[in-house]
Design a protein around this motif. Sequence first.
Motif, mmCIF file in Angstrom:
data_model
loop_
_atom_site.group_PDB
_atom_site.id
_atom_site.type_symbol
_atom_site.label_atom_id
_atom_site.label_comp_id
_atom_site.label_asym_id
_atom_site.label_seq_id
_atom_site.Cartn_x
_atom_site.Cartn_y
_atom_site.Cartn_z
ATOM 1 N N PHE A 35 9.424 2.137 2.591
ATOM 2 C CA PHE A 35 8.678 0.890 2.772
ATOM 3 C C PHE A 35 9.542 -0.350 2.561
ATOM 4 C CE2 PHE A 35 5.447 4.017 2.075
ATOM 5 C CZ PHE A 35 4.532 3.693 3.056
ATOM 6 N N LEU A 36 10.761 -0.155 2.143
ATOM 7 C CA LEU A 36 11.643 -1.293 1.919
ATOM 8 C C LEU A 36 12.348 -1.727 3.189
ATOM 9 C CD1 LEU A 36 13.041 -0.262 -1.529
ATOM 10 C CD2 LEU A 36 11.069 -1.678 -0.987
ATOM 11 N N LYS A 37 12.125 -0.998 4.253
ATOM 12 C CA LYS A 37 12.663 -1.399 5.554
ATOM 13 C C LYS A 37 11.834 -2.565 6.066
ATOM 14 C CE LYS A 37 14.240 3.179 6.459
ATOM 15 N NZ LYS A 37 13.696 4.482 6.557
ATOM 16 N N THR A 38 12.459 -3.392 6.836
ATOM 17 C CA THR A 38 11.754 -4.593 7.294
ATOM 18 C C THR A 38 11.121 -4.362 8.655
ATOM 19 O OG1 THR A 38 13.842 -5.433 8.129
ATOM 20 C CG2 THR A 38 13.136 -6.225 5.976
ATOM 21 N N ASN A 39 10.046 -3.587 8.673
ATOM 22 C CA ASN A 39 9.267 -3.501 9.897
ATOM 23 C C ASN A 39 7.823 -3.830 9.547
ATOM 24 O OD1 ASN A 39 7.724 -1.090 9.346
ATOM 25 N ND2 ASN A 39 9.545 0.112 9.820
ATOM 26 N N LEU A 40 7.055 -4.135 10.529
ATOM 27 C CA LEU A 40 5.719 -4.666 10.324
ATOM 28 C C LEU A 40 4.775 -3.685 9.640
ATOM 29 C CD1 LEU A 40 4.280 -7.290 10.716
ATOM 30 C CD2 LEU A 40 3.640 -6.569 13.004
ATOM 31 N N SER A 41 4.837 -2.415 9.994
ATOM 32 C CA SER A 41 3.916 -1.462 9.370
ATOM 33 C C SER A 41 4.245 -1.255 7.894
ATOM 34 C CB SER A 41 3.896 -0.127 10.122
ATOM 35 O OG SER A 41 5.147 0.494 10.081
ATOM 36 N N CYS A 42 5.519 -1.316 7.540
ATOM 37 C CA CYS A 42 5.903 -1.207 6.130
ATOM 38 C C CYS A 42 5.470 -2.446 5.356
ATOM 39 C CB CYS A 42 7.405 -0.990 5.999
ATOM 40 S SG CYS A 42 7.939 0.641 6.568
ATOM 41 N N LEU A 43 5.617 -3.598 5.952
ATOM 42 C CA LEU A 43 5.194 -4.838 5.304
ATOM 43 C C LEU A 43 3.674 -4.829 5.093
ATOM 44 C CD1 LEU A 43 6.355 -7.562 4.326
ATOM 45 C CD2 LEU A 43 5.777 -8.475 6.557
ATOM 46 N N ARG A 44 2.948 -4.405 6.090
ATOM 47 C CA ARG A 44 1.491 -4.310 5.973
ATOM 48 C C ARG A 44 1.105 -3.323 4.872
ATOM 49 N NH1 ARG A 44 -2.415 -1.310 10.246
ATOM 50 N NH2 ARG A 44 -0.987 0.329 9.629
ATOM 51 N N GLY A 45 1.789 -2.187 4.814
ATOM 52 C CA GLY A 45 1.511 -1.187 3.789
ATOM 53 C C GLY A 45 1.773 -1.700 2.389
ATOM 54 N N LEU A 46 2.884 -2.392 2.196
ATOM 55 C CA LEU A 46 3.192 -2.951 0.877
ATOM 56 C C LEU A 46 2.191 -4.031 0.484
ATOM 57 C CD1 LEU A 46 7.089 -3.150 0.812
ATOM 58 C CD2 LEU A 46 5.614 -1.796 -0.689
ATOM 59 N N LEU A 47 1.785 -4.851 1.445
ATOM 60 C CA LEU A 47 0.782 -5.873 1.159
ATOM 61 C C LEU A 47 -0.518 -5.211 0.710
ATOM 62 C CD1 LEU A 47 -0.109 -8.833 1.113
ATOM 63 C CD2 LEU A 47 -0.788 -8.554 3.507
ATOM 64 N N TRP A 48 -0.962 -4.217 1.442
ATOM 65 C CA TRP A 48 -2.173 -3.478 1.094
ATOM 66 C C TRP A 48 -2.061 -2.896 -0.318
ATOM 67 C CZ3 TRP A 48 -2.595 2.211 1.448
ATOM 68 C CH2 TRP A 48 -3.902 2.679 1.220
ATOM 69 N N CYS A 49 -0.932 -2.287 -0.592
ATOM 70 C CA CYS A 49 -0.694 -1.683 -1.898
ATOM 71 C C CYS A 49 -0.756 -2.724 -3.018
ATOM 72 C CB CYS A 49 0.673 -1.005 -1.880
ATOM 73 S SG CYS A 49 1.170 -0.264 -3.424
ATOM 74 N N GLY A 50 -0.152 -3.882 -2.793
ATOM 75 C CA GLY A 50 -0.139 -4.934 -3.805
ATOM 76 C C GLY A 50 -1.486 -5.599 -4.013
ATOM 77 N N LEU A 51 -2.330 -5.574 -2.989
ATOM 78 C CA LEU A 51 -3.646 -6.216 -3.087
ATOM 79 C C LEU A 51 -4.740 -5.272 -3.563
ATOM 80 C CD1 LEU A 51 -3.694 -8.386 0.171
ATOM 81 C CD2 LEU A 51 -3.232 -9.143 -2.176
ATOM 82 N N MET A 52 -4.560 -3.970 -3.410
ATOM 83 C CA MET A 52 -5.657 -3.026 -3.647
ATOM 84 C C MET A 52 -6.180 -3.022 -5.080
ATOM 85 S SD MET A 52 -4.046 0.849 -3.699
ATOM 86 C CE MET A 52 -3.592 0.842 -1.996
ATOM 87 N N GLU A 53 -5.356 -3.364 -6.052
ATOM 88 C CA GLU A 53 -5.810 -3.386 -7.449
ATOM 89 C C GLU A 53 -6.872 -4.465 -7.679
ATOM 90 O OE1 GLU A 53 -4.787 -1.596 -10.322
ATOM 91 O OE2 GLU A 53 -3.677 -0.218 -9.037
ATOM 92 N N ASN A 54 -6.731 -5.595 -7.011
ATOM 93 C CA ASN A 54 -7.628 -6.730 -7.237
ATOM 94 C C ASN A 54 -8.612 -6.980 -6.100
ATOM 95 O OD1 ASN A 54 -6.530 -7.573 -9.817
ATOM 96 N ND2 ASN A 54 -4.700 -8.113 -8.665
ATOM 97 N N GLU A 55 -8.354 -6.404 -4.949
ATOM 98 C CA GLU A 55 -9.248 -6.551 -3.786
ATOM 99 C C GLU A 55 -9.839 -5.177 -3.492
ATOM 100 O OE1 GLU A 55 -9.939 -9.458 -2.085
ATOM 101 O OE2 GLU A 55 -8.691 -10.524 -3.533
ATOM 102 N N LYS A 56 -10.747 -4.746 -4.335
ATOM 103 C CA LYS A 56 -11.325 -3.397 -4.227
ATOM 104 C C LYS A 56 -11.924 -3.172 -2.842
ATOM 105 C CE LYS A 56 -10.452 -2.440 -8.529
ATOM 106 N NZ LYS A 56 -9.256 -1.758 -8.853
#
Length: 107
Positions: A35-56
């Motif tokens: 996920f540390l590669k700079t492509n759009l699906s990885c960026l979307r996945g990391l964003l989702w992962c970072g938000l999921m704790e607070n955006e149930k």
Amino acid sequence: MNHVITLAGKDYSLRFSVNSLCCLEESMNKGLDAFLKTNLSCLRGLLWCGLMENEKGLSLEQAGVLLEEHLRKGGSLIQVSQKLSEALSDAGFFPHPGREKAQAGCG
């Protein structure tokens, strides 16, 4: 540690945890390093992962919609990528650049 990321004019709290990163790896069938590669699906996945704790209940697709709205309103993927990187580093998953050198000399 929580970080604030602004997407399309709205503030969201980013938080990476072991559980959220495991969820990301399991749902995408990839290790974190992929996920540390700079492509759009990885960026979307990391964003989702970072938000999921607070955006149930936020889905991966909804994270993509947030990114799209952010871009439509003049935001950049570089801004998002930098915030995600900071949050991952502060959560202890990756060292800050330079921090390793400073700690290495404290022996």
